[in-house]
Each structure stands twice: as structure tokens, then as C-alpha cells.
Design a protein around this motif. Structure first.
Motif, PDB file in Angstrom:
ATOM      1  N   SER A  83      23.958  44.730  52.611  1.00 47.78           N
ATOM      2  CA  SER A  83      24.477  43.428  52.711  1.00 47.78           C
ATOM      3  C   SER A  83      25.140  43.389  51.192  1.00 47.78           C
ATOM      4  CB  SER A  83      23.665  42.231  53.007  1.00 47.78           C
ATOM      5  OG  SER A  83      22.855  41.872  52.223  1.00 47.78           O
ATOM      6  N   GLY A  84      24.182  43.500  50.172  1.00 48.27           N
ATOM      7  CA  GLY A  84      24.872  43.350  48.827  1.00 48.27           C
ATOM      8  C   GLY A  84      25.979  44.460  48.605  1.00 48.27           C
ATOM      9  N   ILE A  85      25.706  45.540  49.123  1.00 49.87           N
ATOM     10  CA  ILE A  85      26.996  46.569  48.623  1.00 49.87           C
ATOM     11  C   ILE A  85      28.076  46.018  49.720  1.00 49.87           C
ATOM     12  CG2 ILE A  85      27.647  48.975  49.337  1.00 49.87           C
ATOM     13  CD1 ILE A  85      24.943  49.805  49.096  1.00 49.87           C
ATOM     14  N   ARG A  86      27.937  45.597  50.736  1.00 47.51           N
ATOM     15  CA  ARG A  86      29.222  45.185  51.764  1.00 47.51           C
ATOM     16  C   ARG A  86      29.813  43.977  50.959  1.00 47.51           C
ATOM     17  NH1 ARG A  86      26.606  43.659  56.416  1.00 47.51           N
ATOM     18  NH2 ARG A  86      26.221  41.718  55.094  1.00 47.51           N
ATOM     19  N   ASP A  87      28.832  43.042  50.537  1.00 47.73           N
ATOM     20  CA  ASP A  87      29.408  41.987  49.862  1.00 47.73           C
ATOM     21  C   ASP A  87      30.244  42.366  48.612  1.00 47.73           C
ATOM     22  OD1 ASP A  87      28.436  40.050  51.698  1.00 47.73           O
ATOM     23  OD2 ASP A  87      26.511  39.780  50.576  1.00 47.73           O
ATOM     24  N   THR A  88      29.701  43.098  47.668  1.00 48.23           N
ATOM     25  CA  THR A  88      30.458  43.616  46.502  1.00 48.23           C
ATOM     26  C   THR A  88      31.736  44.253  46.809  1.00 48.23           C
ATOM     27  OG1 THR A  88      28.418  43.977  45.507  1.00 48.23           O
ATOM     28  CG2 THR A  88      30.184  45.201  44.455  1.00 48.23           C
ATOM     29  N   VAL A  89      31.878  44.906  47.946  1.00 50.70           N
ATOM     30  CA  VAL A  89      33.339  45.595  48.315  1.00 50.70           C
ATOM     31  C   VAL A  89      34.088  44.731  49.025  1.00 50.70           C
ATOM     32  CG1 VAL A  89      34.313  47.170  49.868  1.00 50.70           C
ATOM     33  CG2 VAL A  89      32.171  47.652  48.887  1.00 50.70           C
ATOM     34  N   ILE A  90      33.726  43.659  49.669  1.00 51.90           N
ATOM     35  CA  ILE A  90      34.642  42.559  49.958  1.00 51.90           C
ATOM     36  C   ILE A  90      35.113  41.548  48.834  1.00 51.90           C
ATOM     37  CG2 ILE A  90      34.620  40.438  51.611  1.00 51.90           C
ATOM     38  CD1 ILE A  90      32.626  41.807  53.320  1.00 51.90           C
ATOM     39  N   VAL A  91      34.190  41.323  48.001  1.00 51.13           N
ATOM     40  CA  VAL A  91      34.603  40.738  46.686  1.00 51.13           C
ATOM     41  C   VAL A  91      35.575  41.520  45.736  1.00 51.13           C
ATOM     42  CG1 VAL A  91      33.729  39.656  44.562  1.00 51.13           C
ATOM     43  CG2 VAL A  91      32.358  39.318  46.352  1.00 51.13           C
ATOM     44  N   MET A  92      35.382  42.847  45.578  1.00 51.61           N
ATOM     45  CA  MET A  92      36.314  43.461  45.098  1.00 51.61           C
ATOM     46  C   MET A  92      38.004  43.423  45.786  1.00 51.61           C
ATOM     47  SD  MET A  92      36.323  47.358  43.943  1.00 51.61           S
ATOM     48  CE  MET A  92      34.974  47.237  42.735  1.00 51.61           C
ATOM     49  N   GLY A  93      37.845  43.607  47.105  1.00 55.86           N
ATOM     50  CA  GLY A  93      38.909  43.298  47.833  1.00 55.86           C
ATOM     51  C   GLY A  93      39.739  42.110  47.512  1.00 55.86           C
ATOM     52  N   VAL A  94      38.768  41.144  47.773  1.00 50.32           N
ATOM     53  CA  VAL A  94      39.484  39.546  47.527  1.00 50.32           C
ATOM     54  C   VAL A  94      40.070  39.352  46.015  1.00 50.32           C
ATOM     55  CG1 VAL A  94      38.795  37.280  47.024  1.00 50.32           C
ATOM     56  CG2 VAL A  94      38.065  38.416  48.733  1.00 50.32           C
ATOM     57  N   LEU A  95      39.346  40.239  44.912  1.00 51.63           N
ATOM     58  CA  LEU A  95      39.817  40.121  43.544  1.00 51.63           C
ATOM     59  C   LEU A  95      41.259  40.917  43.443  1.00 51.63           C
ATOM     60  CD1 LEU A  95      36.364  40.538  41.678  1.00 51.63           C
ATOM     61  CD2 LEU A  95      37.648  38.306  42.033  1.00 51.63           C
TER      62      LEU A  95
ATOM     63  N   GLY B  95      31.407  37.313  51.378  1.00 50.40           N
ATOM     64  CA  GLY B  95      32.097  38.097  50.285  1.00 50.40           C
ATOM     65  C   GLY B  95      33.177  37.439  49.895  1.00 50.40           C
ATOM     66  N   VAL B  96      34.096  36.739  50.873  1.00 53.73           N
ATOM     67  CA  VAL B  96      35.212  36.190  50.333  1.00 53.73           C
ATOM     68  C   VAL B  96      34.730  34.823  49.703  1.00 53.73           C
ATOM     69  CG1 VAL B  96      37.047  34.579  51.277  1.00 53.73           C
ATOM     70  CG2 VAL B  96      36.574  36.839  52.417  1.00 53.73           C
ATOM     71  N   ALA B  97      33.624  34.098  49.879  1.00 52.95           N
ATOM     72  CA  ALA B  97      33.152  33.167  48.986  1.00 52.95           C
ATOM     73  C   ALA B  97      32.824  33.694  47.799  1.00 52.95           C
ATOM     74  CB  ALA B  97      32.255  32.296  49.848  1.00 52.95           C
ATOM     75  N   GLY B  98      32.162  34.849  47.588  1.00 53.75           N
ATOM     76  CA  GLY B  98      31.757  35.081  46.279  1.00 53.75           C
ATOM     77  C   GLY B  98      32.867  35.382  45.434  1.00 53.75           C
ATOM     78  N   GLY B  99      34.075  36.034  45.971  1.00 53.30           N
ATOM     79  CA  GLY B  99      35.171  36.396  45.224  1.00 53.30           C
ATOM     80  C   GLY B  99      35.870  35.180  44.685  1.00 53.30           C
ATOM     81  N   LEU B 100      36.006  34.170  45.575  1.00 53.99           N
ATOM     82  CA  LEU B 100      36.604  32.839  45.453  1.00 53.99           C
ATOM     83  C   LEU B 100      35.758  32.272  44.063  1.00 53.99           C
ATOM     84  CD1 LEU B 100      37.766  31.716  48.664  1.00 53.99           C
ATOM     85  CD2 LEU B 100      39.267  32.622  46.814  1.00 53.99           C
ATOM     86  N   ALA B 101      34.368  32.298  44.148  1.00 57.66           N
ATOM     87  CA  ALA B 101      33.558  31.553  43.153  1.00 57.66           C
ATOM     88  C   ALA B 101      33.914  32.103  41.737  1.00 57.66           C
ATOM     89  CB  ALA B 101      32.215  31.635  43.705  1.00 57.66           C
ATOM     90  N   VAL B 102      33.903  33.643  41.704  1.00 57.99           N
ATOM     91  CA  VAL B 102      34.149  34.319  40.562  1.00 57.99           C
ATOM     92  C   VAL B 102      35.307  33.908  39.973  1.00 57.99           C
ATOM     93  CG1 VAL B 102      34.424  36.453  39.424  1.00 57.99           C
ATOM     94  CG2 VAL B 102      32.543  35.999  41.082  1.00 57.99           C
ATOM     95  N   THR B 103      36.365  33.761  40.891  1.00 57.05           N
ATOM     96  CA  THR B 103      37.802  33.550  40.255  1.00 57.05           C
ATOM     97  C   THR B 103      37.830  32.148  39.653  1.00 57.05           C
ATOM     98  OG1 THR B 103      38.549  35.295  41.620  1.00 57.05           O
ATOM     99  CG2 THR B 103      40.172  33.623  40.564  1.00 57.05           C
ATOM    100  N   GLY B 104      36.973  30.951  40.529  1.00 56.11           N
ATOM    101  CA  GLY B 104      36.918  29.824  40.007  1.00 56.11           C
ATOM    102  C   GLY B 104      36.201  29.537  38.697  1.00 56.11           C
ATOM    103  N   ALA B 105      35.144  30.303  38.669  1.00 60.35           N
ATOM    104  CA  ALA B 105      34.557  30.227  37.247  1.00 60.35           C
ATOM    105  C   ALA B 105      35.174  30.453  36.068  1.00 60.35           C
ATOM    106  CB  ALA B 105      33.026  31.086  37.406  1.00 60.35           C
TER     107      ALA B 105
END
Length: 152
Positions: free
Chosen positions: A12-24, A103-113
Motif C-alpha cells: 500500500s505504501g508503494i501504491r500510495d507513493t505512485v499515486i502521489v507522484m501521479g497527482v504531483l 494517494g490523492v489525499a497525500g499528493g494534495l496534502a504535500v502540495t498544500g504544505a
């Protein structure tokens, strides 16, 4: 049992990281593809977040070094967003959510930070307050979308 839990967390961590990268990368692409300025702002903040990294590394403005450094920057942000997605997943009480939403939430959170850090830096430097206000509003919107995506 512990081994299977660790393997599940890793997958799930790898999947989340890939999704976050896609969002970014999607947010960065919006900046260059969509002529509607509000859609360009999150990508702009991702680029602005790279400027301090670029300033520290000598020769970072040249072709190959720039792209390698920028790729590393996006990877580090993706890993941070992947960790955030894992935290969101463990905090939510709704197990019926699609896993990609975290994963989308993680990407949005990083960008918001990054937008929030930009705002604080701009306010502390005494520069014009309009960019700081735009960064603050963007951060609040992105954090709101993060909460909606992960239904915290």
C-alpha cells in the motif's frame, strides 16, 4: 501474521507513493497545459518549492543535472505524500473507500504544505502580502480537498 501485515503496508505504501507522484505530475502538467490561471497555481507552488533546492546545488540550472535533481525532488515529495496517505488510511474509519483516494489525499496534502510554507516565508520576509494570501488560500483549499478525499 506480522510478515503479512508488513507486506501489506509495503504494497500500500508503494501504491500510495505512485499515486502521489501521479497527482504531483498532474498538478505540474496543469500549470503548462491549462490556460485557466486558478488551475495553474498548485503546479506553480510545486515549482517554487524546488527553487531553494536548485539554489543550493551548484550547476543545477544545466540540463541533465536539473532534470535529475527535479526528479529526485518529486520522488522525495511523493514519498512524503505516501507516508501521509498511510496515516490518512489508518485514521479513517471508513474501510469502504477506494485505496487510490488516500494517494490523492497525500499528493494534495504535500502540495498544500508547500503553499503554506511559501505563505509563511513570504509574510516573514516582509514582501508584498498578496502572494502570501494566494498561498494561504491555496493551502486551505488543498487541505480541504485532502480532508474530502480521505474523509477524515
Amino acid at each position: 501474521m506480522v510478515h503479512s501485515t508488513n507486506a501489506t503496508w509495503r504494497r500500500s505504501g508503494i501504491r500510495d507513493t505512485v499515486i502521489v507522484m501521479g497527482v504531483l505530475l498532474g498538478l505540474l502538467a496543469l500549470q503548462f497545459v491549462v490556460p485557466f490561471q486558478p488551475a495553474q497555481i498548485p503546479g506553480y507552488f510545486l515549482l517554487v518549492g524546488f527553487f531553494p533546492v536548485e539554489a543550493v546545488v551548484a550547476g543545477a540550472d544545466s540540463g541533465v543535472v536539473f532534470y535529475a535533481l527535479f526528479g529526485g525532488y518529486v520522488l522525495v515529495l511523493s514519498l512524503a505524500g505516501g507516508v501521509a496517505a498511510t496515516v490518512f488510511r489508518n485514521r479513517t474509519r471508513n474501510s469502504e473507500l477506494a485505496s487510490w483516494r488516500f494517494g490523492v489525499a497525500g499528493g494534495l496534502a504535500v502540495t498544500g504544505a508547500i503553499a503554506l510554507l511559501f505563505s509563511v516565508n513570504t509574510l516573514l520576509s516582509g514582501a508584498e502580502s498578496t502572494p502570501a494570501f494566494v498561498g494561504l488560500v491555496t493551502a486551505l483549499v488543498l487541505f480541504g480537498l485532502t480532508a474530502i478525499s480521505a474523509t477524515l
